[in-house]
Design a protein around this motif. Structure first.
Motif, PDB file in Angstrom:
ATOM      1  N   LEU A  72     -12.743 -27.010   6.806  1.00  0.00           N
ATOM      2  CA  LEU A  72     -13.316 -25.712   6.455  1.00  0.00           C
ATOM      3  C   LEU A  72     -12.273 -24.819   5.805  1.00  0.00           C
ATOM      4  CD1 LEU A  72     -15.446 -24.959   9.637  1.00  0.00           C
ATOM      5  CD2 LEU A  72     -16.299 -25.452   7.329  1.00  0.00           C
ATOM      6  N   VAL A  73     -12.692 -24.165   4.718  1.00  0.00           N
ATOM      7  CA  VAL A  73     -11.818 -23.197   4.060  1.00  0.00           C
ATOM      8  C   VAL A  73     -12.390 -21.786   4.119  1.00  0.00           C
ATOM      9  CG1 VAL A  73     -10.711 -24.872   2.547  1.00  0.00           C
ATOM     10  CG2 VAL A  73     -12.793 -23.729   1.775  1.00  0.00           C
ATOM     11  N   ARG A  74     -13.690 -21.681   4.369  1.00  0.00           N
ATOM     12  CA  ARG A  74     -14.349 -20.375   4.427  1.00  0.00           C
ATOM     13  C   ARG A  74     -15.581 -20.475   5.314  1.00  0.00           C
ATOM     14  NH1 ARG A  74     -13.640 -15.102   4.164  1.00  0.00           N
ATOM     15  NH2 ARG A  74     -15.498 -14.044   3.532  1.00  0.00           N
ATOM     16  N   VAL A  75     -15.733 -19.522   6.224  1.00  0.00           N
ATOM     17  CA  VAL A  75     -16.886 -19.473   7.120  1.00  0.00           C
ATOM     18  C   VAL A  75     -17.418 -18.050   7.159  1.00  0.00           C
ATOM     19  CG1 VAL A  75     -17.677 -19.769   9.499  1.00  0.00           C
ATOM     20  CG2 VAL A  75     -16.005 -21.362   8.550  1.00  0.00           C
ATOM     21  N   ASN A  76     -18.725 -17.902   6.999  1.00  0.00           N
ATOM     22  CA  ASN A  76     -19.390 -16.617   7.174  1.00  0.00           C
ATOM     23  C   ASN A  76     -20.309 -16.734   8.380  1.00  0.00           C
ATOM     24  OD1 ASN A  76     -18.318 -15.337   4.848  1.00  0.00           O
ATOM     25  ND2 ASN A  76     -19.782 -16.450   3.603  1.00  0.00           N
ATOM     26  N   VAL A  77     -20.175 -15.795   9.320  1.00  0.00           N
ATOM     27  CA  VAL A  77     -20.975 -15.799  10.543  1.00  0.00           C
ATOM     28  C   VAL A  77     -21.817 -14.533  10.545  1.00  0.00           C
ATOM     29  CG1 VAL A  77     -20.912 -15.856  13.063  1.00  0.00           C
ATOM     30  CG2 VAL A  77     -19.140 -17.049  11.748  1.00  0.00           C
ATOM     31  N   SER A 106     -12.513 -16.428   7.553  1.00  0.00           N
ATOM     32  CA  SER A 106     -13.873 -16.186   8.032  1.00  0.00           C
ATOM     33  C   SER A 106     -14.215 -14.707   8.007  1.00  0.00           C
ATOM     34  CB  SER A 106     -14.046 -16.731   9.456  1.00  0.00           C
ATOM     35  OG  SER A 106     -13.207 -16.047  10.349  1.00  0.00           O
ATOM     36  N   THR A 107     -15.505 -14.462   8.039  1.00  0.00           N
ATOM     37  CA  THR A 107     -16.035 -13.110   8.104  1.00  0.00           C
ATOM     38  C   THR A 107     -17.180 -13.105   9.092  1.00  0.00           C
ATOM     39  OG1 THR A 107     -15.474 -12.685   5.793  1.00  0.00           O
ATOM     40  CG2 THR A 107     -17.141 -11.260   6.778  1.00  0.00           C
ATOM     41  N   VAL A 108     -17.238 -12.089   9.939  1.00  0.00           N
ATOM     42  CA  VAL A 108     -18.355 -11.901  10.861  1.00  0.00           C
ATOM     43  C   VAL A 108     -19.120 -10.683  10.373  1.00  0.00           C
ATOM     44  CG1 VAL A 108     -19.053 -11.429  13.228  1.00  0.00           C
ATOM     45  CG2 VAL A 108     -17.087 -12.899  12.786  1.00  0.00           C
TER      46      VAL A 108
END
Length: 128
Positions: A72-77, A106-108
């Motif tokens: 994973l290089v980028r996660v949006n939650v 990541s971003t929440v």
């Protein structure tokens, strides 16, 4: 005409959408929004259970595209009605599931509502 550089993996739960799209140039895997429901299709009763099921769906989609959490290089939650308590539960639960030395960016994001009453949804990009 089909695009030769893109491979779409259909979503097993929601017909008509791509679960992931693999891009050969650059070898990136785009995971569309994953939500976790109980086997009967219902929304989990606890937020912690919803997180566990959602990460299980994310892991399944990653594996289908030849990737893992480490890729994973980028996660949006996306979390409904986000507050400090829900954020703490998410962090604790995520950390117990995703045990990798270098977490992705990541971003929440707090949202009003999600698909079919879900309380958490995750989309991601992996380098494969």
């Amino acid at each position: 005409m089909p695009h030769e550089r893109l491979t779409h993996t259909p979503a097993p739960v929601v017909p008509g959408i791509s679960d992931s799209v693999r891009v050969k140039a650059g070898e990136l895997l785009f995971i569309s929004g994953q939500v976790g429901f109980e086997e009967d299709g219902s929304v989990p009763e606890s937020f912690e259970r919803a997180i566990e099921l959602t990460y299980a769906e994310l892991e399944r989609a990653l594996k289908a595209g030849g990737a893992s959490y480490e890729d994973l290089v980028r996660v949006n939650v996306y979390i409904t009605h986000l507050d400090q308590e829900k954020l703490a539960v998410w962090r604790r639960t995520r950390d117990s599931i995703v045990q990798i030395p270098e977490p992705s960016a990541s971003t929440v994001i707090g949202v009003h509502s999600l698909y079919n009453g879900a309380t958490i949804e995750i989309d991601a990009i992996a380098a494969v």
